[in-house]
Design a protein around this motif. Structure first.
Motif, mmCIF file in Angstrom:
data_model
loop_
_atom_site.group_PDB
_atom_site.id
_atom_site.type_symbol
_atom_site.label_atom_id
_atom_site.label_comp_id
_atom_site.label_asym_id
_atom_site.label_seq_id
_atom_site.Cartn_x
_atom_site.Cartn_y
_atom_site.Cartn_z
ATOM 1 N N ALA A 84 0.822 -1.218 0.000
ATOM 2 C CA ALA A 84 0.000 0.000 0.000
ATOM 3 C C ALA A 84 0.853 1.264 0.000
ATOM 4 O O ALA A 84 0.537 2.239 -0.684
ATOM 5 C CB ALA A 84 -0.940 -0.015 1.195
ATOM 6 N N THR A 85 1.960 1.264 0.760
ATOM 7 C CA THR A 85 2.784 2.489 0.807
ATOM 8 C C THR A 85 3.327 2.829 -0.590
ATOM 9 O O THR A 85 3.355 3.996 -0.990
ATOM 10 C CB THR A 85 3.901 2.382 1.878
ATOM 11 N N VAL A 86 3.706 1.803 -1.348
ATOM 12 C CA VAL A 86 4.264 2.064 -2.688
ATOM 13 C C VAL A 86 3.152 2.386 -3.692
ATOM 14 O O VAL A 86 3.225 3.381 -4.424
ATOM 15 C CB VAL A 86 5.127 0.870 -3.162
ATOM 16 N N LEU A 87 2.100 1.569 -3.710
ATOM 17 C CA LEU A 87 1.021 1.807 -4.678
ATOM 18 C C LEU A 87 0.362 3.175 -4.448
ATOM 19 O O LEU A 87 0.136 3.936 -5.396
ATOM 20 C CB LEU A 87 -0.026 0.682 -4.586
ATOM 21 N N MET A 88 0.103 3.524 -3.196
ATOM 22 C CA MET A 88 -0.563 4.805 -2.945
ATOM 23 C C MET A 88 0.392 5.987 -3.157
ATOM 24 O O MET A 88 -0.050 7.077 -3.514
ATOM 25 C CB MET A 88 -1.202 4.846 -1.561
ATOM 26 N N SER A 89 1.689 5.761 -2.980
ATOM 27 C CA SER A 89 2.649 6.829 -3.326
ATOM 28 C C SER A 89 2.572 7.098 -4.828
ATOM 29 O O SER A 89 2.630 8.241 -5.280
ATOM 30 C CB SER A 89 4.075 6.418 -2.949
ATOM 31 N N LYS A 90 2.434 6.018 -5.617
ATOM 32 C CA LYS A 90 2.341 6.198 -7.077
ATOM 33 C C LYS A 90 1.038 6.910 -7.432
ATOM 34 O O LYS A 90 1.023 7.797 -8.281
ATOM 35 C CB LYS A 90 2.418 4.829 -7.777
ATOM 36 N N MET A 91 -0.052 6.527 -6.753
ATOM 37 C CA MET A 91 -1.345 7.191 -7.022
ATOM 38 C C MET A 91 -1.232 8.689 -6.696
ATOM 39 O O MET A 91 -1.745 9.538 -7.417
ATOM 40 C CB MET A 91 -2.464 6.548 -6.180
ATOM 41 N N LYS A 92 -0.533 8.993 -5.622
ATOM 42 C CA LYS A 92 -0.337 10.411 -5.256
ATOM 43 C C LYS A 92 0.492 11.112 -6.344
ATOM 44 O O LYS A 92 0.179 12.220 -6.768
ATOM 45 C CB LYS A 92 0.376 10.487 -3.900
ATOM 46 N N GLU A 93 1.557 10.436 -6.776
ATOM 47 C CA GLU A 93 2.418 11.007 -7.821
ATOM 48 C C GLU A 93 1.623 11.298 -9.101
ATOM 49 O O GLU A 93 1.869 12.261 -9.802
ATOM 50 C CB GLU A 93 3.567 10.039 -8.112
ATOM 51 N N TRP A 94 0.647 10.428 -9.369
ATOM 52 C CA TRP A 94 -0.214 10.619 -10.548
ATOM 53 C C TRP A 94 -1.267 11.705 -10.327
ATOM 54 O O TRP A 94 -2.020 12.037 -11.241
ATOM 55 C CB TRP A 94 -0.933 9.308 -10.865
ATOM 56 N N GLY A 95 -1.423 12.157 -9.109
ATOM 57 C CA GLY A 95 -2.428 13.191 -8.821
ATOM 58 C C GLY A 95 -3.841 12.647 -8.704
ATOM 59 O O GLY A 95 -4.820 13.389 -8.864
ATOM 60 N N VAL A 96 -3.962 11.366 -8.404
ATOM 61 C CA VAL A 96 -5.281 10.735 -8.299
ATOM 62 C C VAL A 96 -6.029 11.261 -7.062
ATOM 63 O O VAL A 96 -5.431 11.441 -5.999
ATOM 64 C CB VAL A 96 -5.079 9.198 -8.212
ATOM 65 N N GLN A 97 -7.346 11.501 -7.225
ATOM 66 C CA GLN A 97 -8.159 12.068 -6.130
ATOM 67 C C GLN A 97 -8.988 11.013 -5.408
ATOM 68 O O GLN A 97 -9.405 11.206 -4.273
ATOM 69 C CB GLN A 97 -9.156 13.107 -6.689
ATOM 70 N N LYS A 98 -9.264 9.888 -6.125
ATOM 71 C CA LYS A 98 -10.146 8.874 -5.538
ATOM 72 C C LYS A 98 -9.776 7.504 -6.106
ATOM 73 O O LYS A 98 -9.420 7.408 -7.285
ATOM 74 C CB LYS A 98 -11.603 9.207 -5.895
ATOM 75 N N VAL A 99 -9.848 6.451 -5.285
ATOM 76 C CA VAL A 99 -9.572 5.089 -5.774
ATOM 77 C C VAL A 99 -10.646 4.123 -5.275
ATOM 78 O O VAL A 99 -11.367 4.413 -4.322
ATOM 79 C CB VAL A 99 -8.178 4.560 -5.302
ATOM 80 N N VAL A 100 -10.699 2.965 -5.964
ATOM 81 C CA VAL A 100 -11.508 1.855 -5.447
ATOM 82 C C VAL A 100 -10.579 0.666 -5.224
ATOM 83 O O VAL A 100 -9.532 0.552 -5.875
ATOM 84 C CB VAL A 100 -12.649 1.430 -6.412
ATOM 85 N N GLU A 101 -10.974 -0.212 -4.306
ATOM 86 C CA GLU A 101 -10.187 -1.426 -4.032
ATOM 87 C C GLU A 101 -11.137 -2.475 -3.470
ATOM 88 O O GLU A 101 -12.143 -2.137 -2.823
ATOM 89 C CB GLU A 101 -9.050 -1.088 -3.037
ATOM 90 N N ASP A 102 -10.849 -3.743 -3.718
ATOM 91 C CA ASP A 102 -11.624 -4.825 -3.110
ATOM 92 C C ASP A 102 -10.667 -5.728 -2.361
ATOM 93 O O ASP A 102 -9.494 -5.837 -2.718
ATOM 94 C CB ASP A 102 -12.374 -5.626 -4.168
ATOM 95 N N SER A 103 -11.184 -6.403 -1.313
ATOM 96 C CA SER A 103 -10.267 -7.061 -0.407
ATOM 97 C C SER A 103 -11.025 -7.997 0.512
ATOM 98 O O SER A 103 -12.231 -7.849 0.706
ATOM 99 C CB SER A 103 -9.593 -5.935 0.392
ATOM 100 N N SER A 104 -10.277 -8.947 1.085
ATOM 101 C CA SER A 104 -10.892 -9.765 2.131
ATOM 102 C C SER A 104 -10.773 -9.031 3.474
ATOM 103 O O SER A 104 -11.131 -9.561 4.504
ATOM 104 C CB SER A 104 -10.205 -11.129 2.201
ATOM 105 N N GLY A 105 -10.210 -7.828 3.455
ATOM 106 C CA GLY A 105 -10.177 -6.998 4.661
ATOM 107 C C GLY A 105 -8.848 -6.303 4.912
ATOM 108 O O GLY A 105 -8.810 -5.110 5.172
#
Ligand SMILES: Cc1ncc(COP(=O)(O)O)c(C=O)c1O
Ligand SMILES: [Zn+2]
Length: 380
Positions: free
Chosen positions: A113-134
């Motif tokens: 999560a720290t790496v993927l969300m850092s990339k999303m921040k770098e891209w300037g993303v405002q909102k994401v979706v994710e699915d998970s078992s928790g």
């Protein structure tokens, strides 16, 4: 071979690529799979400047030259990682245990999560979706909270209530989906046609976070690789990350060979075990029963082909464990001072099975991936 398909090496370094049909795509937040339907990978050349690494804080970002985020200002970090590697003896066998439930959200998913969300921040993303078992949902939600990025987290209806509460505590919009984990994934994919998909199983940036497990083990063992690692497999994001991390260390000339990897699945949901035993290239549908190890209850792993190829390449294997073995491992670890969740106990049950049949003297690393407090209701 992959490089040969590119006119410019630089282009390849900055692209997603599909190992199924050899297509390349520019790095974009909306691109989460190939037009052929397969998962995507990211080519990135990691470097390991040991003297620099040694001067940095004890967290996973100390391997900065091996993490594909361009600018330091994009990094979203809670000083996560560099978890203890504790010696634990099982039935006279010395093993080294990575205590990964000590991450900020209580599971190893923070690595990704720290790496993927850092990339999303770098891209300037405002909102994401994710699915998970928790747990992946909790991790993505926590890093979104740090970044001020909105998120919708989809979970199956029967997810542990502790994880559901945790996701909401981080301010995420929780979406419970009736039916199986697979149904939850389908509903999320529909949402992902409009909103960037911070998927731990589809997005390769997540694997470029989980691979830091390998770097830490290498450093903590005195810049050496172990002989074997015993790891859980649901979608295989830790298993593949560890494979990728050791492969990068080998390509950089830091280690001689990639260690053997032993994957652990629940006997109630074991698509990769079945495919591995039968020598199939891909997983096929299985009859699934409900297991206490909710984090590995994945009947259609997105990267199944990649997991099977990696297992073959490293002369690894895949084991299954029963519900009873998971319960016993959970209690045994409690008696040793480690309160872990059932999914995490499944790995230990697999480790004990592996130790019973091992024939040679070898250094073995395993891990405790999730904290017990995440699943108290189910344990009761
Ligand atoms: C505690 C815990 N361990 C292991 C796993 C398995 O991870 P993966 O699906 O990446 O194989 C999960 C997944 O949710 C988990 O929550
Ligand atoms: Zn493709």
């Amino acid at each position: 071979m992959l490089y040969a398909l590119c006119s410019m090496r630089v282009l390849c370094m900055e692209s997603f690529f599909c190992s199924n049909c050899s297509r390349f795509y520019p790095l974009q937040p909306s691109r989460w799979r190939c037009d052929c339907g397969s998962f995507l990978d990211l080519k990135f050349e990691s470097k390991f400047p040991i003297q620099k690494i040694l001067k940095r804080r004890p967290d996973l970002w100390r391997y900065r030259e091996a993490i594909p985020i361009r600018s330091n200002t994009s990094i979203l970090s809670m000083n996560e990682g560099f978890t203890p590697l504790e010696e634990i003896e099982f039935d006279g066998n010395r093993t080294l245990m990575k205590i990964d439930y000590l991450f900020p959200t209580g599971s190893y998913k923070d690595r990704g999560a720290t790496v993927l969300m850092s990339k999303m921040k770098e891209w300037g993303v405002q909102k994401v979706v994710e699915d998970s078992s928790g747990n992946a949902g909790s991790a993505i939600a926590a890093y979104c909270a740090r970044a001020g990025i909105e998120c919708e987290i989809y979970v199956p209806q029967h997810t542990s209530s502790e994880k559901v509460v945790q996701i909401q505590a981080y301010g995420a919009a929780l979406k419970k989906v009736q039916g199986s984990r697979e149904r939850t994934a389908e509903v999320t994919m529909e949402a992902a046609s409009k909103i960037p998909y911070a998927s731990h199983c589809w997005n390769p940036f997540f694997l470029h976070g989980t691979k830091t497990f390998a770097f830490e083990v290498w450093e903590q063992m005195g810049w050496k690789a172990p002989d074997v690692l015993v790891l859980p497999i649901g979608h295989g994001t830790l298993f593949l990350g560890v494979y990728m991390g050791f492969r990068e260390l080998k390509e950089a000339g830091m280690i001689k060979r990639i260690p053997r990897l032993v994957g652990v699945q629940s006997a109630f949901c074991a698509p990769l075990y079945q495919a591995f035993k039968k020598g199939w290239r891909e997983t096929r549908p299985i009859d699934k029963e409900e297991t206490v190890a909710e984090g590995i209850a994945i009947s259609e792993p997105v990267r199944g082909r990649q997991i099977l190829e990696a297992t073959q390449e490293v002369d690894g294997e895949i084991l299954t464990v029963t519900e009873k073995e998971i319960g016993m491992a959970l209690m045994e670890m409690g008696r040793r001072g480690h309160f872990i969740e059932p999914t995490s106990a499944a790995t230990i049950a697999g480790l004990k099975k592996y130790l019973r049949k091992k024939r040679r003297q070898e250094t073995i690393v395993s891990t405790l991936t999730g904290a017990g407090l995440k699943s108290v209701g189910k344990m009761l």
